[in-house]
Design an enzyme around this catalytic site. Structure first.
Site, PDB file in Angstrom:
ATOM      1  N   ASP A   9       0.881  -1.161   0.000  1.00  0.00           N
ATOM      2  CA  ASP A   9       0.000   0.000   0.000  1.00  0.00           C
ATOM      3  C   ASP A   9       0.931   1.228   0.000  1.00  0.00           C
ATOM      4  OD1 ASP A   9      -2.362   1.583   0.620  1.00  0.00           O
ATOM      5  OD2 ASP A   9      -1.567   1.708   2.650  1.00  0.00           O
ATOM      6  N   LEU A  10       0.392   2.397  -0.314  1.00  0.00           N
ATOM      7  CA  LEU A  10       1.266   3.576  -0.354  1.00  0.00           C
ATOM      8  C   LEU A  10       1.145   4.435   0.916  1.00  0.00           C
ATOM      9  CD1 LEU A  10       3.190   5.460  -1.990  1.00  0.00           C
ATOM     10  CD2 LEU A  10       1.144   6.577  -2.859  1.00  0.00           C
ATOM     11  N   ASP A  11      -0.023   5.067   1.059  1.00  0.00           N
ATOM     12  CA  ASP A  11      -0.204   6.005   2.178  1.00  0.00           C
ATOM     13  C   ASP A  11      -0.140   5.272   3.511  1.00  0.00           C
ATOM     14  OD1 ASP A  11      -0.751   8.313   0.605  1.00  0.00           O
ATOM     15  OD2 ASP A  11      -2.765   7.575   0.227  1.00  0.00           O
ATOM     16  N   THR A  17       2.048   9.855   4.272  1.00  0.00           N
ATOM     17  CA  THR A  17       1.045  10.786   3.753  1.00  0.00           C
ATOM     18  C   THR A  17      -0.296  10.646   4.462  1.00  0.00           C
ATOM     19  OG1 THR A  17       0.815   9.149   2.033  1.00  0.00           O
ATOM     20  CG2 THR A  17       1.888  11.209   1.416  1.00  0.00           C
ATOM     21  N   LYS A  45      -9.031   5.478   6.247  1.00  0.00           N
ATOM     22  CA  LYS A  45      -7.751   4.997   5.709  1.00  0.00           C
ATOM     23  C   LYS A  45      -7.996   3.926   4.657  1.00  0.00           C
ATOM     24  CE  LYS A  45      -4.497   6.064   9.390  1.00  0.00           C
ATOM     25  NZ  LYS A  45      -3.637   5.501  10.429  1.00  0.00           N
ATOM     26  N   SER A 114      -2.533   0.839  -4.319  1.00  0.00           N
ATOM     27  CA  SER A 114      -3.018   1.970  -3.534  1.00  0.00           C
ATOM     28  C   SER A 114      -4.372   2.448  -4.031  1.00  0.00           C
ATOM     29  CB  SER A 114      -2.002   3.116  -3.644  1.00  0.00           C
ATOM     30  OG  SER A 114      -2.552   4.318  -3.161  1.00  0.00           O
ATOM     31  N   ALA A 115      -5.190   2.970  -3.108  1.00  0.00           N
ATOM     32  CA  ALA A 115      -6.486   3.537  -3.489  1.00  0.00           C
ATOM     33  C   ALA A 115      -6.322   4.945  -4.047  1.00  0.00           C
ATOM     34  CB  ALA A 115      -7.387   3.585  -2.263  1.00  0.00           C
ATOM     35  N   LYS A 145     -11.049  -0.584  -1.928  1.00  0.00           N
ATOM     36  CA  LYS A 145     -10.841  -1.440  -0.755  1.00  0.00           C
ATOM     37  C   LYS A 145     -12.020  -1.224   0.189  1.00  0.00           C
ATOM     38  CE  LYS A 145      -5.857  -0.455  -0.991  1.00  0.00           C
ATOM     39  NZ  LYS A 145      -4.754   0.302  -0.393  1.00  0.00           N
ATOM     40  N   GLU A 169      -0.170  -3.349   4.590  1.00  0.00           N
ATOM     41  CA  GLU A 169      -1.271  -2.391   4.679  1.00  0.00           C
ATOM     42  C   GLU A 169      -1.345  -1.719   6.040  1.00  0.00           C
ATOM     43  OE1 GLU A 169      -3.869  -0.719   3.855  1.00  0.00           O
ATOM     44  OE2 GLU A 169      -4.105  -1.248   1.768  1.00  0.00           O
ATOM     45  N   ASP A 170      -1.754  -0.441   6.047  1.00  0.00           N
ATOM     46  CA  ASP A 170      -1.942   0.241   7.336  1.00  0.00           C
ATOM     47  C   ASP A 170      -3.425   0.442   7.650  1.00  0.00           C
ATOM     48  OD1 ASP A 170      -2.386   2.188   5.316  1.00  0.00           O
ATOM     49  OD2 ASP A 170      -2.080   3.783   6.794  1.00  0.00           O
TER      50      ASP A 170
HETATM   51  P1  B16 Z   1      -6.614  10.182  -3.148  1.00  0.00           P
HETATM   52  P2  B16 Z   1      -3.662   4.017   0.170  1.00  0.00           P
HETATM   53  C1  B16 Z   1      -5.604   5.832   0.226  1.00  0.00           C
HETATM   54  O1  B16 Z   1      -4.312   5.458  -0.125  1.00  0.00           O
HETATM   55  C2  B16 Z   1      -5.615   6.586   1.545  1.00  0.00           C
HETATM   56  O2  B16 Z   1      -5.321   5.719   2.617  1.00  0.00           O
HETATM   57  C3  B16 Z   1      -6.984   7.182   1.780  1.00  0.00           C
HETATM   58  O3  B16 Z   1      -6.972   7.924   2.987  1.00  0.00           O
HETATM   59  C4  B16 Z   1      -7.346   8.079   0.593  1.00  0.00           C
HETATM   60  O4  B16 Z   1      -8.649   8.631   0.753  1.00  0.00           O
HETATM   61  C5  B16 Z   1      -7.292   7.252  -0.688  1.00  0.00           C
HETATM   62  O5  B16 Z   1      -6.003   6.704  -0.831  1.00  0.00           O
HETATM   63  C6  B16 Z   1      -7.598   8.084  -1.921  1.00  0.00           C
HETATM   64  O6  B16 Z   1      -6.558   8.982  -2.117  1.00  0.00           O
HETATM   65  O7  B16 Z   1      -7.563  11.192  -2.601  1.00  0.00           O
HETATM   66  O8  B16 Z   1      -5.178  10.654  -3.199  1.00  0.00           O
HETATM   67  O9  B16 Z   1      -7.070   9.611  -4.476  1.00  0.00           O
HETATM   68  O10 B16 Z   1      -3.543   3.937   1.643  1.00  0.00           O
HETATM   69  O11 B16 Z   1      -4.603   3.000  -0.449  1.00  0.00           O
HETATM   70  O12 B16 Z   1      -2.321   4.106  -0.524  1.00  0.00           O
HETATM   71 MG    MG Z   2      -2.738   3.154   3.457  1.00  0.00          MG
END
Ligand code: B16
Ligand code: MG
Length: 218
Positions: A9-11, A17, A45, A114-115, A145, A169-170
């Protein structure tokens, strides 16, 4: 040679972030008179931008027109982008570079799942885009997710069977996505929150190269 598909996962896993998402959502929620906390933020998240705003509005019993909704989405993203514009390599989370180099040295395929629709921008900014053999993000999936689509696509891109993939994943939503997709899930964060994961570590400093070697050969 043994191979596993390592999907990150990224964030909150690769880069710090998650706190910027928190700050941007908090500001937006409070501007609407809706209280926001770290506990509520856990539920956002790993959740898509659209779904996150739906949840916040729901907490405040608020309904908006489509135009207002889209305006708020843009506001939040602009706020978030202003934070990430100032990002650099210092915001890569502890020991992530050690882990990525260890996996590379051992010829293990690695992917991002990542989402976020901002994933590629962030990876470029911290100079990690080239490290990943496959990048699947919010622009490549239709189901967010906890649906496993993002990780299944990442596994497919790596040419690996989901049962040979390990997801880091976090978020609760992300751990569920990995489990539903038939992959091993490793939580990065609080074990009380991420208890559905196969293993949970506070961060990558707690995961040794020996542990990775074991995962590879299992
Ligand atoms: P964006 P991940 C997710 O990233 C975040 O955890 C989540 O808080 C955020 O709303 C989502 O990406 C969408 O991100 O607004 O930049 O498209 O944890 O799946 O890497
Ligand atoms: Mg994350």
């Amino acid at each position: 040679m043994d191979k596993k598909g390592f999907i990150f996962d990224l964030d909150g896993v690769i880069v710090d972030t998650a706190r910027y998402h928190y700050m941007a959502w908090k500001r937006l929620a409070e501007s609407l008179g809706i209280s926001f906390s770290k506990v509520k933020n856990e539920q956002l998240k790993g959740v898509s931008r659209v779904r996150s705003l739906e949840k916040i509005l729901n907490w405040g019993n608020m309904e908006l027109t489509e135009a207002q909704f889209n305006e708020l989405l843009e506001l939040k993203n602009n706020d978030y982008l202003a934070y990430i514009e100032r990002m650099d390599k210092d915001e890569i989370l502890p020991d992530v570079p050690r882990v990525l180099s260890f996996l590379k040295q051992n010829d293990q395929p690695i992917a991002l799942g990542s989402a976020s629709k901002n994933a590629r921008t962030i990876l470029k900014e911290v100079d990690l885009l080239e490290v990943f053999d496959e990048v699947i993000d919010g622009t490549n999936v239709t189901n967010a997710k906890p649906d496993p689509e993002v990780f299944l696509k990442a596994a497919e891109g790596l040419g690996m069977d989901p049962s040979d993939c390990i997801v880091f994943e976090d978020s609760v939503a992300g751990i569920r996505a990995a489990n539903t997709g038939g992959m091993m899930s490793i939580g990065i964060g609080d074990p009380a929150v991420l208890h559905e994961a196969t293993y949970v570590f506070k961060d990558f400093t707690e995961i040794s190269n020996e542990f990775f070697s074991k995962l590879i050969s299992e």
